[in-house]
Design a protein around this motif. Sequence first.
Motif, PDB file in Angstrom:
ATOM      1  N   ASP A 103       1.888  -7.642   0.156  1.00 61.16           N
ATOM      2  CA  ASP A 103       2.194  -6.575  -0.787  1.00 61.16           C
ATOM      3  C   ASP A 103       1.790  -7.114  -2.165  1.00 61.16           C
ATOM      4  OD1 ASP A 103       3.347  -4.687  -2.438  1.00 61.16           O
ATOM      5  OD2 ASP A 103       5.412  -5.128  -1.872  1.00 61.16           O
ATOM      6  N   ILE A 104       0.740  -6.571  -2.752  1.00 62.34           N
ATOM      7  CA  ILE A 104       0.147  -7.169  -3.947  1.00 62.34           C
ATOM      8  C   ILE A 104       1.124  -7.243  -5.110  1.00 62.34           C
ATOM      9  CG2 ILE A 104      -1.657  -6.888  -5.696  1.00 62.34           C
ATOM     10  CD1 ILE A 104      -3.423  -5.707  -3.468  1.00 62.34           C
ATOM     11  N   CYS A 105       1.850  -6.159  -5.355  1.00 67.10           N
ATOM     12  CA  CYS A 105       2.791  -6.158  -6.483  1.00 67.10           C
ATOM     13  C   CYS A 105       3.905  -5.150  -6.225  1.00 67.10           C
ATOM     14  CB  CYS A 105       2.079  -5.809  -7.792  1.00 67.10           C
ATOM     15  SG  CYS A 105       3.148  -5.850  -9.255  1.00 67.10           S
ATOM     16  N   ASN A 106       5.114  -5.523  -6.557  1.00 71.38           N
ATOM     17  CA  ASN A 106       6.240  -4.609  -6.451  1.00 71.38           C
ATOM     18  C   ASN A 106       6.228  -3.610  -7.608  1.00 71.38           C
ATOM     19  OD1 ASN A 106       9.007  -3.681  -5.687  1.00 71.38           O
ATOM     20  ND2 ASN A 106       9.522  -4.595  -7.665  1.00 71.38           N
ATOM     21  N   GLU A 107       6.131  -2.325  -7.256  1.00 69.19           N
ATOM     22  CA  GLU A 107       6.258  -1.213  -8.198  1.00 69.19           C
ATOM     23  C   GLU A 107       5.440  -1.417  -9.473  1.00 69.19           C
ATOM     24  OE1 GLU A 107      10.432  -0.231  -8.648  1.00 69.19           O
ATOM     25  OE2 GLU A 107      10.552   0.453  -6.564  1.00 69.19           O
ATOM     26  N   ILE A 108       4.169  -1.650  -9.274  1.00 67.89           N
ATOM     27  CA  ILE A 108       3.260  -1.938 -10.391  1.00 67.89           C
ATOM     28  C   ILE A 108       3.149  -0.768 -11.374  1.00 67.89           C
ATOM     29  CG2 ILE A 108       1.139  -1.120  -9.268  1.00 67.89           C
ATOM     30  CD1 ILE A 108      -0.255  -3.637 -10.398  1.00 67.89           C
ATOM     31  N   GLU A 109       3.484   0.432 -10.933  1.00 65.24           N
ATOM     32  CA  GLU A 109       3.360   1.605 -11.799  1.00 65.24           C
ATOM     33  C   GLU A 109       4.206   1.491 -13.067  1.00 65.24           C
ATOM     34  OE1 GLU A 109       2.464   2.936  -7.590  1.00 65.24           O
ATOM     35  OE2 GLU A 109       4.032   1.745  -8.562  1.00 65.24           O
ATOM     36  N   VAL A 142      -3.170  -5.610   3.860  1.00 67.85           N
ATOM     37  CA  VAL A 142      -2.853  -5.515   2.432  1.00 67.85           C
ATOM     38  C   VAL A 142      -2.230  -4.158   2.136  1.00 67.85           C
ATOM     39  CG1 VAL A 142      -3.780  -5.585   0.088  1.00 67.85           C
ATOM     40  CG2 VAL A 142      -4.785  -7.043   1.866  1.00 67.85           C
ATOM     41  N   THR A 143      -1.183  -4.178   1.294  1.00 70.21           N
ATOM     42  CA  THR A 143      -0.542  -2.940   0.871  1.00 70.21           C
ATOM     43  C   THR A 143      -0.069  -3.094  -0.566  1.00 70.21           C
ATOM     44  OG1 THR A 143       1.088  -1.245   1.506  1.00 70.21           O
ATOM     45  CG2 THR A 143       1.783  -3.567   1.678  1.00 70.21           C
ATOM     46  N   LEU A 144       0.576  -2.053  -1.074  1.00 63.55           N
ATOM     47  CA  LEU A 144       1.114  -2.066  -2.432  1.00 63.55           C
ATOM     48  C   LEU A 144       2.442  -1.322  -2.406  1.00 63.55           C
ATOM     49  CD1 LEU A 144       0.325  -2.854  -5.440  1.00 63.55           C
ATOM     50  CD2 LEU A 144      -0.297  -0.434  -5.686  1.00 63.55           C
ATOM     51  N   GLY A 145       3.514  -1.985  -2.849  1.00 64.22           N
ATOM     52  CA  GLY A 145       4.834  -1.357  -2.878  1.00 64.22           C
ATOM     53  C   GLY A 145       4.945  -0.395  -4.040  1.00 64.22           C
ATOM     54  N   SER A 146       4.447   0.811  -3.844  1.00 58.57           N
ATOM     55  CA  SER A 146       4.385   1.805  -4.914  1.00 58.57           C
ATOM     56  C   SER A 146       5.779   2.299  -5.277  1.00 58.57           C
ATOM     57  CB  SER A 146       3.513   2.975  -4.464  1.00 58.57           C
ATOM     58  OG  SER A 146       3.336   3.902  -5.498  1.00 58.57           O
ATOM     59  N   ALA A 147       6.035   2.469  -6.593  1.00 62.75           N
ATOM     60  CA  ALA A 147       7.362   2.855  -7.069  1.00 62.75           C
ATOM     61  C   ALA A 147       7.775   4.242  -6.612  1.00 62.75           C
ATOM     62  CB  ALA A 147       7.414   2.777  -8.596  1.00 62.75           C
ATOM     63  N   ALA A 148       6.821   5.110  -6.365  1.00 67.35           N
ATOM     64  CA  ALA A 148       7.130   6.471  -5.905  1.00 67.35           C
ATOM     65  C   ALA A 148       5.878   7.109  -5.344  1.00 67.35           C
ATOM     66  CB  ALA A 148       7.678   7.326  -7.042  1.00 67.35           C
ATOM     67  N   VAL A 149       6.095   8.028  -4.425  1.00 69.78           N
ATOM     68  CA  VAL A 149       4.970   8.650  -3.747  1.00 69.78           C
ATOM     69  C   VAL A 149       4.147   9.531  -4.694  1.00 69.78           C
ATOM     70  CG1 VAL A 149       6.161  10.747  -2.956  1.00 69.78           C
ATOM     71  CG2 VAL A 149       4.366   9.712  -1.526  1.00 69.78           C
ATOM     72  N   LYS A 150       4.710   9.899  -5.838  1.00 65.00           N
ATOM     73  CA  LYS A 150       3.939  10.745  -6.763  1.00 65.00           C
ATOM     74  C   LYS A 150       2.692  10.039  -7.281  1.00 65.00           C
ATOM     75  CE  LYS A 150       6.211   9.813 -11.234  1.00 65.00           C
ATOM     76  NZ  LYS A 150       6.690  10.485 -12.456  1.00 65.00           N
ATOM     77  N   TRP A 151       2.691   8.695  -7.267  1.00 57.55           N
ATOM     78  CA  TRP A 151       1.515   7.931  -7.681  1.00 57.55           C
ATOM     79  C   TRP A 151       0.650   7.529  -6.483  1.00 57.55           C
ATOM     80  CZ3 TRP A 151       6.109   5.813 -10.398  1.00 57.55           C
ATOM     81  CH2 TRP A 151       6.224   6.330 -11.700  1.00 57.55           C
ATOM     82  N   ASN A 152       1.022   8.046  -5.318  1.00 58.98           N
ATOM     83  CA  ASN A 152       0.313   7.742  -4.080  1.00 58.98           C
ATOM     84  C   ASN A 152      -0.285   8.997  -3.448  1.00 58.98           C
ATOM     85  OD1 ASN A 152       1.747   4.979  -2.174  1.00 58.98           O
ATOM     86  ND2 ASN A 152      -0.333   5.313  -2.834  1.00 58.98           N
ATOM     87  N   SER A 153      -0.176  10.129  -4.159  1.00 62.06           N
ATOM     88  CA  SER A 153      -0.529  11.392  -3.528  1.00 62.06           C
ATOM     89  C   SER A 153      -1.263  12.327  -4.481  1.00 62.06           C
ATOM     90  CB  SER A 153       0.740  12.095  -3.017  1.00 62.06           C
ATOM     91  OG  SER A 153       0.436  13.378  -2.507  1.00 62.06           O
TER      92      SER A 153
END
Length: 453
Positions: free
Chosen positions: A177-183, A218-229
């Motif tokens: 997981d590259i970074c926790n909640e990078i947003e 590889v993945t990224l722990g995105s803070a919310a799905v709004k930045w993933n969609s």
Amino acid sequence: MKTLKILTGFLIVISPFWSVAQKIIVNGNKFLVGGKEIIMNGANTPWNSWNDFGGNYKSTWWDTEFQKIKTAGGNSTRIWITCSGVVGVNISSDGTVTGASSTFWAHLDDMFQLARKNKIYIKATLISFDHFKSSNSKYQSWRNMILNNDKVASFVTNYAVPFVNRYKDNPYLWAVDICNEIEWVNQEADKGNIPWNRLQYFVASVASGIHDNSQVLVTLGSAAVKWNSTKYEGNFWSDANLIAQINKENARLDFYSPHFYGWTVKWFGNFALDKTPADYGLNDRPCVIGENPAKGVFNDGASPTLVVPASEMFLGAYNKGWKGLMPWTSNGVDSNGNLKDFESGLLNFQKAHPELVDPTFTTGMIPEMKRNKNRSILENVFPNPTGSGVFYIVLSEYQDVILRLTDYRGSLIFDKKAESTETSFSSIALPKGMYILSAKKDGWVESRKLVLN
């Protein structure tokens, strides 16, 4: 006794022993181990002592925590390899990453050995938004790193690549997981308000570097799905957006792992009730819920409201097409809860789908069970499906046998001792749907799917 139609069932063996693991790979929108699907029935164990690795690491604590997760029916957890970047990884004031301390590597060597011993798959988080917070003594170094292409390259060359090269042959390194909640590094002033293109360049470079040197996912722990969609603010981590940064086809995420807290559920939907990955346009690869409260799924309206209890959220997420769920946290680092809050959910999923928690479970049985793997307690359950309101049960034995019925979400309907080899139960008060009937004796669990129509 009536002439009975023999129904095909499936055998469930709950065992503290697993077979030797194989590497998890991605095939379409599924995770596979040895050609069989695996669902990440997991947790978050981000730290015991903040910045454990290279800091105050305690081997016995991690060993015990892995054992607890395993006993509760889990197969994975997510760990922050560095929490704020003040120990372990060496970074200069200008943002150049020069490597990591020998103590850092020694601690990680031990942790991954314990993960292998306890058969717990690890999602390893390389850094967090905490690295960039103005309250962090090295925040400027980390901001300098992410703002400069050469400094990003030093992060990849001297930290990310050595990490995967060191542990890529351990099958229990499931993913990076590259970074926790990078947003939040873009959204909040105290974390630098770093432009999106710099964050994308960093993620693309790390992903490509890992893919160049290993088959680690590889993945990224995105803070919310709004930045993933693209349904909302856009998928900032799509293949197109990442590849555009460095012009390399392997600059991509192998799976998505957005986080869902109450505010996310309120505005963007409930992953355990009404939202599938496809609803967010994310069904081209596996999608895992990377974080949600250990106490259950909440909707933060006027006040936080529990909408899916922890005992049901794992089965709920699976039924909506998510390939794993990892509550925050197993060890209770904050008020969101701990393993005691969600272990019933882990166990309910494991009991309903043991073959998805450990796809090789039949070769992982303890010796007594392996010798008796053709044993059957549930001889028959009929009629199935039924609309008559009564299921009849025939057992090969009844002494010390516990019968349990749960619905498809894992909610308990009854749990009682068998009193004879022939019994029945009324389903008149139950809603139509799928149920799981289990017979348990001396660690052996056998189950049947029942359909009420």
